[in-house]
Enzyme design. Structure first.
Site, mmCIF file in Angstrom:
data_model
loop_
_atom_site.group_PDB
_atom_site.id
_atom_site.type_symbol
_atom_site.label_atom_id
_atom_site.label_comp_id
_atom_site.label_asym_id
_atom_site.label_seq_id
_atom_site.Cartn_x
_atom_site.Cartn_y
_atom_site.Cartn_z
ATOM 1 C CE LYS A 169 85.551 60.503 52.659
ATOM 2 N NZ LYS A 169 85.746 61.401 53.820
HETATM 3 N N1 GLU Z 1 82.984 63.522 55.054
HETATM 4 C C1 GLU Z 1 83.298 64.050 56.344
HETATM 5 C C2 GLU Z 1 84.754 63.795 56.685
HETATM 6 O O1 GLU Z 1 85.583 63.586 55.824
HETATM 7 C C3 GLU Z 1 82.331 63.573 57.411
HETATM 8 C C4 GLU Z 1 82.284 62.103 57.613
HETATM 9 C C5 GLU Z 1 81.179 61.663 58.573
HETATM 10 O O2 GLU Z 1 80.544 62.503 59.188
HETATM 11 O O3 GLU Z 1 80.995 60.452 58.673
HETATM 12 O O4 GLU Z 1 85.141 63.858 57.810
#
Ligand code: GLU
Length: 435
Positions: free
Chosen positions: A124
């Site tokens: 993240k």
């Molecule tokens: N931000 C989204 C989540 O928290 C998608 C993450 C992604 O597709 O890599 O799942």
């Protein structure tokens, strides 16, 4: 000038010595991780490995603002695990982004990818900034410099960002361009959630909301609730909340309340979600002043007498006092970490079915995986194919989590953690530790 600092092996002891009662998202993740690892009887070494982020990058992101002033923003990228594959997870832009939050979100990505069986680890990113106060040019320079600083971290086989809070397709497009300029070739598979014309996938924008819908229907079926008799309250009207509201309404559910940062909107006869989406779009993404509803506050929305509650905004919304008052039969976590750890037991004792974030909102990363596959194949699927495969993956994941929870007689949340941690631990044992 930019600098980058890698912090390896953040001490686990230090992490769990911190007070469990606080609403620090990393502790919220660890509280559930601990319960699940006890059920799995993980040995202490495995426990430490799986709860320690593999890499934490903190980088200064200097931006020349439109005024000519130089400002420096904090950029973060955490790779929690790359045991199952490249790191995967969104990037959020927000004034209060903190490394502990990003570490929790990265770990949740590891478990989420394992729950839906997509071959990624968890990561993240975040930049501490207030995007609502920045011009498009400033946001572009911020995004490009953040990407350039992390150029050796990102990559289709290393770590693949995606949108998250306050980031969108345009920001993903700037990341593709910056990365491609450095690599001297166009590399679209370095991020997902891109515009379709630039290698994005059909169905990606709606994927998280669609997965929330699939899980909601699966949960309702278990409780014998019929969509056309169900009432729903949704907190958050961003990409996840608005799509969930629209799709559940199409299934026959009555959406009686939604909210965004401007407040909550209630109509006991059901809100017209299409009209609200159009209103918000024409009103700079805000529902402020929407006429066909009475206004309610956040806590009232969360504690309404409805069948389904979908928190789809941000962390720590269902606190202990809120949990005590929740009346919904099912909570479907569209957001990451919307329920504090201490509220789990209260909800469980009240017999409320909680479909946890790492299952309920995994539709987004599932279609991110499809997008990455399509980019690498250079062959693009129809929307019908994407949706069909997404529905199948979500239904399978719901079923697997449900089975695990029944087998150990635990909540769906702990069931999801048990299933995910077990998969990653098994893979790690097979790989062994390289010395
Ligand atoms: N931000 C989204 C989540 O928290 C998608 C993450 C992604 O597709 O890599 O799942």
């Amino acid at each position: 000038m930019s600098f980058e600092k890698n912090v390896y092996a953040v001490s686990l002891q230090h992490e769990i010595a911190m007070k469990v009662e606080s609403e620090n998202p990393f502790e919220a993740m660890m509280a559930r991780f601990k319960v699940a690892s006890d059920i799995l009887e993980l040995d202490s070494g495995m426990f430490e490995f799986l709860s320690t982020p593999a890499r934490v990058h903190i980088t200064a992101v200097p931006v020349v603002m439109d005024s000519g002033e130089l400002k420096v923003f904090e950029g973060i990228r955490v790779i929690h695990s790359d045991t199952m594959g490249p790191g995967k997870g969104g990037i959020r832009f927000a004034p209060d982004v903190h490394v502990d939050e990003v570490k929790a979100l990265a770990a949740w990505m590891t478990w989420k990818c394992a729950v839906v069986s997509v071959p990624f680890g968890g990561a993240k990113g975040g930049v501490r900034c207030d995007p609502s106060k920045m011009s498009p040019g400033e946001l572009e320079r911020l995004t490009r410099r953040y990407t350039a600083n992390l150029i050796d971290v990102f990559g289709p086989d290393r770590d693949i960002p995606a949108p998250d809070m306050n980031t969108n397709e345009q920001i993903m497009a700037w990341i593709v361009d910056t990365y491609s300029m450095h690599m001297r070739r166009t590399e679209t598979a370095v991020v997902t959630g891109k515009p379709i014309v630039l290698g994005g996938s059909q169905g990606r924008v709606e994927a998280t909301g669609r997965g929330v819908m699939t899980c909601t229907l699966a949960g309702m079926e278990k409780l014998g609730l019929r969509p056309n008799q169900a009432t729903v309250a949704i907190q958050g009207f961003g990409n996840v909340g608005s799509v969930t509201a629209k799709l559940l309404q199409m299934q026959g559910c009555k959406i009686v309340a939604v909210s965004d940062v401007s407040g909550g909107y209630y109509n006991e006869n059901g809100l017209d979600i299409e009209a609200m989406i159009a209103y918000s779009k024409n009103n700079r993404n805000s529902l402020a002043g929407y006429p066909e509803a009475t206004s309610i506050d956040n806590e009232t929305l969360l504690t309404l007498d409805v069948d389904i509650l979908v928190p789809a905004a941000k962390e720590n919304q269902i606190t202990v006092p809120v949990a005590e008052k929740v009346k919904a039969k099912i909570i479907v976590e569209g957001a990451n970490g919307p329920t504090v750890a201490h509220a789990d037991k209260i909800l469980h004792d009240k017999g409320i079915m909680v479909i946890p974030d790492i299952l309920a909102n995994a539709g987004g990363v599932t279609v991110s995986y499809f997008e990455w596959v399509q980019d690498r194949q250079g062959y693009f699927w129809s929307k019908e194919r994407v949706n069909r495969r997404l529905d199948r993956k979500m239904e399978e994941a719901f079923h697997d989590v449900y089975q695990t929870a029944s087998k150990y007689d635990i909540s769906l949340r702990i069931g999801a953690y048990v299933m995910a941690i077990d998969k990653v631990a098994r893979a790690l044992r097979l790989r062994g530790i390289y010395a």
